[in-house]
Scaffold this active site. Structure first.
Site, PDB file in Angstrom:
ATOM      1  N   ASP A  72       0.507   2.799   7.233  1.00  0.00           N
ATOM      2  CA  ASP A  72       0.640   3.932   7.902  1.00  0.00           C
ATOM      3  C   ASP A  72      -0.532   4.108   9.020  1.00  0.00           C
ATOM      4  OD1 ASP A  72       0.421   6.613   8.708  1.00  0.00           O
ATOM      5  OD2 ASP A  72       0.765   7.333   6.750  1.00  0.00           O
TER       6      ASP A  72
ATOM      7  N   GLU B 250      -1.557   5.971  12.495  1.00  0.00           N
ATOM      8  CA  GLU B 250      -1.235   6.851  13.282  1.00  0.00           C
ATOM      9  C   GLU B 250      -2.459   8.120  13.723  1.00  0.00           C
ATOM     10  OE1 GLU B 250      -0.029  10.533  10.909  1.00  0.00           O
ATOM     11  OE2 GLU B 250       0.206   9.184   9.203  1.00  0.00           O
TER      12      GLU B 250
ATOM     13  N   ASP C  86       8.894   9.927   1.142  1.00  0.00           N
ATOM     14  CA  ASP C  86       7.632   9.557   0.766  1.00  0.00           C
ATOM     15  C   ASP C  86       6.731  10.732   0.414  1.00  0.00           C
ATOM     16  OD1 ASP C  86       5.787  10.428   3.366  1.00  0.00           O
ATOM     17  OD2 ASP C  86       7.720  10.067   4.027  1.00  0.00           O
TER      18      ASP C  86
END
Length: 245
Positions: A127, A129, A38
């Site tokens: 994503d 986090e 990524d």
């Protein structure tokens, strides 16, 4: 200002048929792993043909963050990966304290993160986090965080027909969602854990779909470090996730 993603990253029983339908199940034997990466603009210039020739078969590429930032390399990387034969997907860095989940899903879709059944496009990834700008859980309770994620996933699915992949760490998921298990029957898990094994998964997911196991990998065609990932299955399973088959 955008800064690099920081370290980190997901059981209620779910039927095998449902797991297979959304790309969660590992194949029989579960030994085959398919290599991927990524990237974001921090990787600079990428020679995608060299990346593919090095054996990399998929890449998640940063598209957006919050509702005001589009990665400056996305429009270069995304088509270049496609033309090199790398199965690619977009990812969105969540900022749940900035706007609704639906607004951020719209921003992602409107800025290149949609999906098409073209044999080379994965569903986008959320994503979610550790907060690089403030409080770990963005000032939200576990129930409020779960509601925010659901808002994002539902809007992305309404716009594209696909459930987004969820990227997180087990620790963050436990801390900020109360280890909520309710997304495991629709969103594949992209687990981040920089170690020799994936370890304990967040509640609900019996297997990971993608494991980000290193942030200091190297790949031909990219100068410097790059995140390395394994897809939990062979290329055929990866294509099944890409094409929703």
């Amino acid at each position: 200002m955008h800064i690099p993603r920081i370290l980190g990253r997901f059981a209620v029983a779910v039927t095998a048929s449902v797991l297979a339908a959304v790309g969660l199940a590992a194949p029989a034997g579960a030994a085959v792993q398919t290599p991927g990466i990524d990237v974001s603009h921090y990787q600079g210039t990428i020679n995608w043909t060299s990346v593919r020739n090095a054996g990399i078969q998929f890449a998640y590429i940063k598209a957006t963050e919050g509702i005001g930032y589009k990665d400056t390399k996305f429009n270069t990387y995304y088509p270049a990966a496609y033309h090199a034969g790398v199965i690619r997907g977009a990812y969105h860095f969540a900022l749940p304290d900035r706007s609704t989940g639906a607004a951020q899903a719209d921003f992602l879709v409107d800025n290149g993160g949609a999906w098409s059944r073209d044999n080379l496009t994965l569903p986008a990834a959320l994503d979610i986090e550790y907060n690089p700008y403030g409080a770990t859980c963005y000032g939200k309770s576990a129930s409020a965080m779960v509601a925010w994620i659901n808002d994002f996933l539902a809007r992305y699915q309404a716009r594209t027909g696909r459930w987004a992949v969820l990227y997180s760490t087990t620790n963050w998921w436990q801390t900020c969602t109360g280890n909520y298990s309710g997304f495991a029957n629709r969103s594949p898990l992209w687990l981040a854990r920089y170690a020799s094994a994936p370890g304990t998964l967040p509640a609900g997911w019996p297997v990971y779909t993608i494991w980000q196991y290193s942030s200091t990998g190297s790949v031909a065609g990219i100068a410097g470090n790059v995140d390395r990932n394994n897809f939990n299955g062979d290329r055929g399973r990866l294509l099944a996730l890409a094409n929703n088959t």
